[in-house]
Design an enzyme around this catalytic site. Structure first.
Site, PDB file in Angstrom:
ATOM      1  N   CYS A   1      -6.426  12.532 -23.685  1.00 32.57           N
ATOM      2  CA  CYS A   1      -7.969  12.051 -23.620  1.00 32.57           C
ATOM      3  C   CYS A   1      -7.951  10.500 -24.107  1.00 32.57           C
ATOM      4  CB  CYS A   1      -8.684  13.353 -24.571  1.00 32.57           C
ATOM      5  SG  CYS A   1      -8.268  13.304 -26.248  1.00 32.57           S
TER       6      CYS A   1
ATOM      7  N   HIS B   1      -9.699  15.029 -30.136  1.00 31.66           N
ATOM      8  CA  HIS B   1     -10.324  14.508 -28.775  1.00 31.66           C
ATOM      9  C   HIS B   1     -11.138  13.260 -28.389  1.00 31.66           C
ATOM     10  CE1 HIS B   1     -11.676  15.599 -24.531  1.00 31.66           C
ATOM     11  NE2 HIS B   1     -12.719  15.270 -24.868  1.00 31.66           N
TER      12      HIS B   1
ATOM     13  N   ASP C   1     -16.653  12.517 -20.270  1.00 34.64           N
ATOM     14  CA  ASP C   1     -15.667  13.400 -21.187  1.00 34.64           C
ATOM     15  C   ASP C   1     -14.825  13.776 -19.936  1.00 34.64           C
ATOM     16  OD1 ASP C   1     -14.343  15.519 -22.217  1.00 34.64           O
ATOM     17  OD2 ASP C   1     -16.401  16.081 -23.664  1.00 34.64           O
TER      18      ASP C   1
END
Length: 268
Positions: free
Chosen positions: A20, A122, A137
């Site tokens: 991520c 994250h 995202d």
């Protein structure tokens, strides 16, 4: 009148493994400029610099004398310092949203261009592209548009939930060469209409708009008898091996920038 950047297209990366942080940096830049190996090389350089600084004063050196990285875990989670270094290549600053210099952004966040959000392991980007705000995202199948009014409320809700938020300022790259397949293998170029269609399709099927990891899907097809937990363990081991191999490489991290910084026009 100046036209929209990248022909009005949005660059989005769907979650792959635990990358991520890579997806976050690339969606800030709106292009496939960095890979996990690039960020691992930056992490290695930061570790080396920190060790050199600490060994100059042996008192209080602590864990910095060990071989363990303080900027990337074997699971692939990178520190904010790594993300800062990556964005500094493009002359972009990463500023904690609660710092005094970011006070105007706390009052009028819609006047800014990008935010980075982090909680536990994250990272994700909230970015303004062609005058519109989107949630990039990587757990989502496509960028989700945010109204200017909702942007402020959303940032407040993230802060209330314990997320760390960073403001990104500077001259963002305006153009990235478009290709049918992004150079890092997991990015995609979408029109705003594509995003709406993809998210609506997820909702109409009763599915979450959160993306299915394409690597996990491929692994599942190859090993149908394995459980979800076993598949996740396989992915984690592959990622750990890749990160460890990159950290062992003594090649200077600046080599990544030769491909990452084309002579493109920049805009605010």
């Amino acid at each position: 009148m100046e036209g929209p950047s990248n022909g009005g297209m949005l660059y989005h990366e769907v979650q792959e493994g635990k990358l991520c942080a890579v997806h976050c940096v690339n969606t800030v830049l709106q292009g496939p400029f960095f890979s996990e190996f690039d960020l691992a090389a930056l992490a290695s350089d930061l570790d080396q610099t920190e060790r050199q600084m600490m060994t100059q004063n042996t008192v209080g050196a602590g864990d910095f004398g060990s071989a363990e990285s303080h900027n990337v875990s074997l699971g692939g989670d990178f520190s904010i310092q790594v993300l800062q270094k990556a964005l500094e290549v493009w002359d972009l600053q990463v500023i904690p949203l609660d710092s005094p210099v970011a006070e105007p952004a706390q009052i009028d966040p819609e006047e800014e261009n990008a935010f980075i959000c982090h909680l536990q392991d994250h990272w994700f980007t909230i970015r303004k592209v062609n005058g519109e705000w989107y949630n990039f995202d990587s757990l989502y199948a496509a960028p989700e548009q945010l109204s200017k009014f909702y942007l402020s409320a959303y940032l407040d809700s993230l802060k209330g939930a314990g997320w760390s938020i960073f403001l990104v300022r500077g001259n963002f790259p305006k153009e990235c060469p478009l290709s049918s397949e992004a150079s890092n293998g997991f990015g995609q170029w979408l029109t705003p209409e594509d995003c709406v269609r993809i998210l609506k399709a997820c909702n109409s099927k009763g599915e979450s708009s959160r993306a299915v990891d394409p690597v996990r899907r491929q692994t599942s097809d190859q090993f149908p008898s394995l459980s979800e937990a076993e598949l996740l363990a396989m992915e984690d081991e592959d990622l750990k091996a890749a990160i460890a191999a990159s950290l062992m490489d003594s090649t200077p991290a600046i080599t990544i920038s030769e491909a990452s910084v084309p002579s493109t026009e920049k805009s605010n």
